[in-house]
Design a protein around this motif. Structure first.
Motif, PDB file in Angstrom:
ATOM      1  N   UNK A  54       0.827  -1.210   0.000  1.00  0.00           N
ATOM      2  CA  UNK A  54       0.000   0.000   0.000  1.00  0.00           C
ATOM      3  C   UNK A  54       0.861   1.260   0.000  1.00  0.00           C
ATOM      4  N   UNK A  55       2.004   1.193   0.672  1.00  0.00           N
ATOM      5  CA  UNK A  55       2.929   2.335   0.702  1.00  0.00           C
ATOM      6  C   UNK A  55       3.368   2.693  -0.722  1.00  0.00           C
ATOM      7  N   UNK A  56       3.584   1.662  -1.569  1.00  0.00           N
ATOM      8  CA  UNK A  56       4.062   1.899  -2.932  1.00  0.00           C
ATOM      9  C   UNK A  56       2.950   2.130  -3.954  1.00  0.00           C
ATOM     10  N   UNK A  57       1.839   1.391  -3.852  1.00  0.00           N
ATOM     11  CA  UNK A  57       0.785   1.530  -4.875  1.00  0.00           C
ATOM     12  C   UNK A  57      -0.417   2.345  -4.413  1.00  0.00           C
ATOM     13  N   UNK A  64      -5.409   7.374  -9.675  1.00  0.00           N
ATOM     14  CA  UNK A  64      -6.346   6.742 -10.608  1.00  0.00           C
ATOM     15  C   UNK A  64      -7.774   7.243 -10.372  1.00  0.00           C
ATOM     16  N   UNK A  65      -8.121   7.460  -9.106  1.00  0.00           N
ATOM     17  CA  UNK A  65      -9.459   7.979  -8.791  1.00  0.00           C
ATOM     18  C   UNK A  65      -9.477   9.500  -8.612  1.00  0.00           C
ATOM     19  N   UNK A  66      -8.336  10.130  -8.862  1.00  0.00           N
ATOM     20  CA  UNK A  66      -8.275  11.594  -8.867  1.00  0.00           C
ATOM     21  C   UNK A  66      -8.186  12.270  -7.515  1.00  0.00           C
ATOM     22  N   UNK A  67      -7.500  11.619  -6.568  1.00  0.00           N
ATOM     23  CA  UNK A  67      -7.322  12.206  -5.229  1.00  0.00           C
ATOM     24  C   UNK A  67      -5.831  12.416  -5.001  1.00  0.00           C
ATOM     25  N   UNK A  68      -5.433  13.636  -4.558  1.00  0.00           N
ATOM     26  CA  UNK A  68      -4.016  13.872  -4.284  1.00  0.00           C
ATOM     27  C   UNK A  68      -3.685  13.456  -2.839  1.00  0.00           C
ATOM     28  N   UNK A  69      -2.379  13.305  -2.580  1.00  0.00           N
ATOM     29  CA  UNK A  69      -1.903  12.828  -1.277  1.00  0.00           C
ATOM     30  C   UNK A  69      -2.306  13.774  -0.142  1.00  0.00           C
ATOM     31  N   UNK A  70      -2.282  15.092  -0.395  1.00  0.00           N
ATOM     32  CA  UNK A  70      -2.649  16.052   0.654  1.00  0.00           C
ATOM     33  C   UNK A  70      -4.113  15.861   1.085  1.00  0.00           C
ATOM     34  N   UNK A  71      -5.009  15.677   0.113  1.00  0.00           N
ATOM     35  CA  UNK A  71      -6.431  15.452   0.434  1.00  0.00           C
ATOM     36  C   UNK A  71      -6.603  14.171   1.247  1.00  0.00           C
TER      37      UNK A  71
END
Length: 191
Positions: A54-57, A64-71
């Motif tokens: 999960x850390x890598x993918x 793919x679903x259009x969510x950035x890491x900050x959100x």
């Protein structure tokens, strides 16, 4: 940047608080009583594979679903906030089904590598180097394995009130972490 002791220690403490293996001892004991044996090795190996994968993918899945890491990190900080409130106030906000077998499914997922852990990993990835998070995952998995192996001895040694005190302390640590994650990532949403 790479290897950093401070990041490893922080990530280890964050994951330790989120995984909350000490607070899960009553559930582990209940499982052991129901099924007679806990597959500690199998549960630990599967949990480490789930967390590292999960850390890598995880980030790619989000993109793919259009969510950035900050959100995701802001959402994760809110989940961590609720986990912390559960630990501090002794209430149940998340409903867990009690499994019938004590192997990979109840232990590795969702008990060890559950939604809170996944959210935390991506939140940590937004702030820390990947190598330091992987080391923190390994440290936590070793600790989880030791707790699974010796849950009866631990229960006898510190008792129910001791477990409750530890949960509350880690709840406060987790609450502070949730606030820090929220503040540092909410700024990233507006830049």
């Amino acid at each position: 940047m790479g290897f950093d002791i401070k990041e490893i220690l922080t990530a280890t403490m964050v994951l330790f608080a989120v995984i909350d293996i000490i607070g899960s001892i009553p559930i582990i004991i209940e499982l052991r009583n129901k099924v007679g044996h806990i597959q500690s090795e199998k549960a630990s190996i599967v949990a480490i594979i789930i967390m590292i994968a999960f850390l890598f993918v995880g980030e790619s899945i989000l993109k793919l679903i259009g969510i950035d890491v900050h959100s995701f990190a802001v959402a994760g900080s809110i989940v961590i906030l609720f986990l912390a409130l559960e630990m501090i106030l002794g209430i149940t906000l998340f409903k867990d089904e009690h499994p019938e077998t004590a192997s990979v499914v109840p232990l590795a997922f969702p008990l060890i590598a559950g939604a809170g852990t996944m959210t935390t990993l991506l939140s940590l990835k937004a702030e820390f180097e990947t190598i330091n998070i992987i080391i923190a995952i390994f440290i936590n998995t070793i600790f989880v394995y030791l707790v699974l192996k010796s849950s009866k001895k631990i229960e006898q040694l510190i008792g129910k009130s001791g477990i409750d005190v530890i949960r509350k302390i880690f709840g406060i640590v987790l609450l502070a972490i949730a606030v820090k994650l929220f503040v540092s990532n909410i700024q990233g949403l507006f830049h």
